[in-house]
Design a protein around this motif. Structure first.
Motif, PDB file in Angstrom:
ATOM      1  N   UNK A  47      41.695  41.400  44.090  1.00 50.33           N
ATOM      2  CA  UNK A  47      42.265  40.233  44.148  1.00 50.33           C
ATOM      3  C   UNK A  47      41.878  39.278  45.315  1.00 50.33           C
ATOM      4  N   UNK A  48      41.238  39.744  46.374  1.00 49.93           N
ATOM      5  CA  UNK A  48      40.959  39.307  47.694  1.00 49.93           C
ATOM      6  C   UNK A  48      39.243  38.511  47.553  1.00 49.93           C
ATOM      7  N   UNK A  49      38.758  38.456  46.238  1.00 45.76           N
ATOM      8  CA  UNK A  49      37.423  38.257  46.141  1.00 45.76           C
ATOM      9  C   UNK A  49      37.453  36.470  45.712  1.00 45.76           C
ATOM     10  N   UNK A 108      31.761  37.221  37.572  1.00 47.75           N
ATOM     11  CA  UNK A 108      31.236  37.159  38.891  1.00 47.75           C
ATOM     12  C   UNK A 108      31.985  37.619  40.031  1.00 47.75           C
ATOM     13  N   UNK A 109      33.219  37.259  39.959  1.00 49.46           N
ATOM     14  CA  UNK A 109      34.122  37.873  41.046  1.00 49.46           C
ATOM     15  C   UNK A 109      34.229  39.512  40.950  1.00 49.46           C
ATOM     16  N   UNK A 110      34.218  40.083  39.672  1.00 51.07           N
ATOM     17  CA  UNK A 110      34.353  41.695  39.561  1.00 51.07           C
ATOM     18  C   UNK A 110      32.975  42.230  40.229  1.00 51.07           C
ATOM     19  N   UNK A 111      31.764  41.474  39.824  1.00 51.17           N
ATOM     20  CA  UNK A 111      30.487  41.913  40.115  1.00 51.17           C
ATOM     21  C   UNK A 111      30.371  41.958  41.669  1.00 51.17           C
ATOM     22  N   UNK A 112      30.974  40.786  42.259  1.00 52.31           N
ATOM     23  CA  UNK A 112      30.920  40.554  43.750  1.00 52.31           C
ATOM     24  C   UNK A 112      31.578  41.631  44.507  1.00 52.31           C
ATOM     25  N   UNK A 170      40.578  46.302  36.715  1.00 52.21           N
ATOM     26  CA  UNK A 170      39.820  45.541  35.649  1.00 52.21           C
ATOM     27  C   UNK A 170      38.317  46.078  35.925  1.00 52.21           C
ATOM     28  N   UNK A 171      37.826  46.374  34.520  1.00 53.88           N
ATOM     29  CA  UNK A 171      36.527  46.853  34.362  1.00 53.88           C
ATOM     30  C   UNK A 171      35.582  45.938  33.573  1.00 53.88           C
TER      31      UNK A 171
END
Length: 377
Positions: free
Chosen positions: A23-25, A45-49, A215-216
């Motif tokens: 959630x901080x991304x 993009x956010x999750x990969x980051x 999340x995945x």
């Protein structure tokens, strides 16, 4: 209400062990600003980051060594004079091995040793993902083998392809898709079970928040990218060798460039689920777990060292493999009778209690507050 707040604070304190959270991304540029339809792209993009930054922060020396070993093993096997020259199509089998130059043969042995070492490191560093890591490496080899089959009668594949000549290659591809889907489904369902067990909460909104934090979607996108990139790398390598009469070095260069991404993405795919779910979990589908429970006739239970949060007195409860809590019957006449919270006792027909009253300190609280916090995420 106070019990809900306490449970939330407990979960928050555990989550604070993370250097940062999903959630901080934040993204410098979001495609959703152009149109809301692009919001899934921003989510990926956010999750990969998050995955990449977390890996940069937490990967230890052993994982970096494993990454270097796998990359070097790939380069030793790919940067070969025999491959660059296209080889001799008339020499096969042991005869072809005898005609290999001494340096190339030594290089091939080093590559083989490197891959054996890499597999050993994967086996030791990812105990939760051992079977899946071996499966993914076999899938990589399967992608190379099916490209050989595709190019066997058509060196210009996919140009002028004939479906009848692709039968065995397509069969291998279907098997690969099956194992990839099984791997993805096993990780997803294990994640769901993890959240249901370790992040259970009376407030549905808290559960939804935890599910978003686990999340995945980004991990699944990396899995698709790894499969496509490995397919592309294998195609370039085999295509370069197959077209000996009209070799284009660009195929060979793209084989190397795309191949260099396979090992790090592979390690991310193995590391991230283990980091999220912990090193004690078993990655498996819900159907497999259910079948195991049925075969064991319901005897599979997870023992929890449950204690009263006020006085640390032992609390008698068990957690079933599906995450539900099994507690003793509150009726004094029912001895050694336990069951799922909310269900009826077979003897006294009373429902199993949802709350626990400590005999040491007298506190009365939900059984769920006595469950120790074991999550890794």
């Amino acid at each position: 209400m106070s019990e809900t707040v306490e449970a939330t604070e407990m979960a928050s304190s555990t989550m604070s062990e993370m250097p940062f959270h999903l959630r901080d991304m934040n993204l410098k540029f979001e495609f959703s600003n152009i149109h809301p339809i692009f919001s899934p792209i921003d989510k990926v993009r956010k999750e990969i980051k998050f995955i990449v930054l977390l890996a940069f922060t937490e990967w230890n020396k052993e994982l970096i060594i494993a990454l270097c070993v796998g990359t070097i093993a790939f380069l030793l096997g790919s940067l070969s004079a025999d491959i660059f020259s296209g080889g001799n199509p008339e020499l096969v089998g042991l005869e072809g091995m005898r005609k290999v130059g001494s340096f190339s043969f030594f290089q091939m042995l080093l590559a083989l040793i490197g891959w054996v070492w890499f597999v050993y490191l994967m086996w030791t560093q990812f105990p939760v993902m051992r079977v899946h890591s071996i499966s993914m490496l076999l899938i990589w080899n399967g992608l190379m083998f099916l490209q050989v089959l595709f190019h066997q009668k058509n060196s210009d594949f996919p140009k002028n392809m004939v479906l009848s000549d692709m039968m065995y290659g397509v069969l291998i591809m279907l098997v690969i898709f099956f194992f990839i889907y099984f791997f993805w489904k096993a990780v997803i369902e294990t994640r769901d079970l993890h959240v249901q067990i370790h992040h259970v909460h009376e407030d549905v909104r808290v559960m939804e928040k935890e599910m978003r934090e686990h999340s995945l979607v980004g991990w699944g996108s990396l899995l698709v990218f790894w499969l496509v990139n490995a397919f592309y790398s294998c195609w370039n390598g085999v295509h370069y060798v197959a077209r000996r009469s009209d070799q284009n070095s660009m195929f060979y260069i793209m084989h190397i460039i795309s191949g260099l991404l396979i090992v790090p993405v592979f390690m991310l795919l193995m590391w991230y689920p283990q980091r999220m779910l912990g090193s004690e979990v078993r990655i498996s589908t819900t159907a497999a777990i259910t079948a195991e429970i049925e075969l064991a006739q319901g005897s599979l239970k997870i023992q929890d060292d449950a204690k009263c949060p006020e006085c640390d007195a032992d609390v008698e409860l068990q957690r079933e493999s599906d995450g539900q809590l099994s507690v003793p019957c509150a009726t004094e006449t029912c001895t050694n009778q336990s069951g799922i919270i909310g269900t009826a006792c077979n003897i006294c027909k009373e429902k199993f209690p949802t709350r626990f009253e400590c005999k040491s300190c007298g506190v009365n609280l939900p059984y769920i507050d006595c469950v120790p916090d074991l999550e890794a995420w």
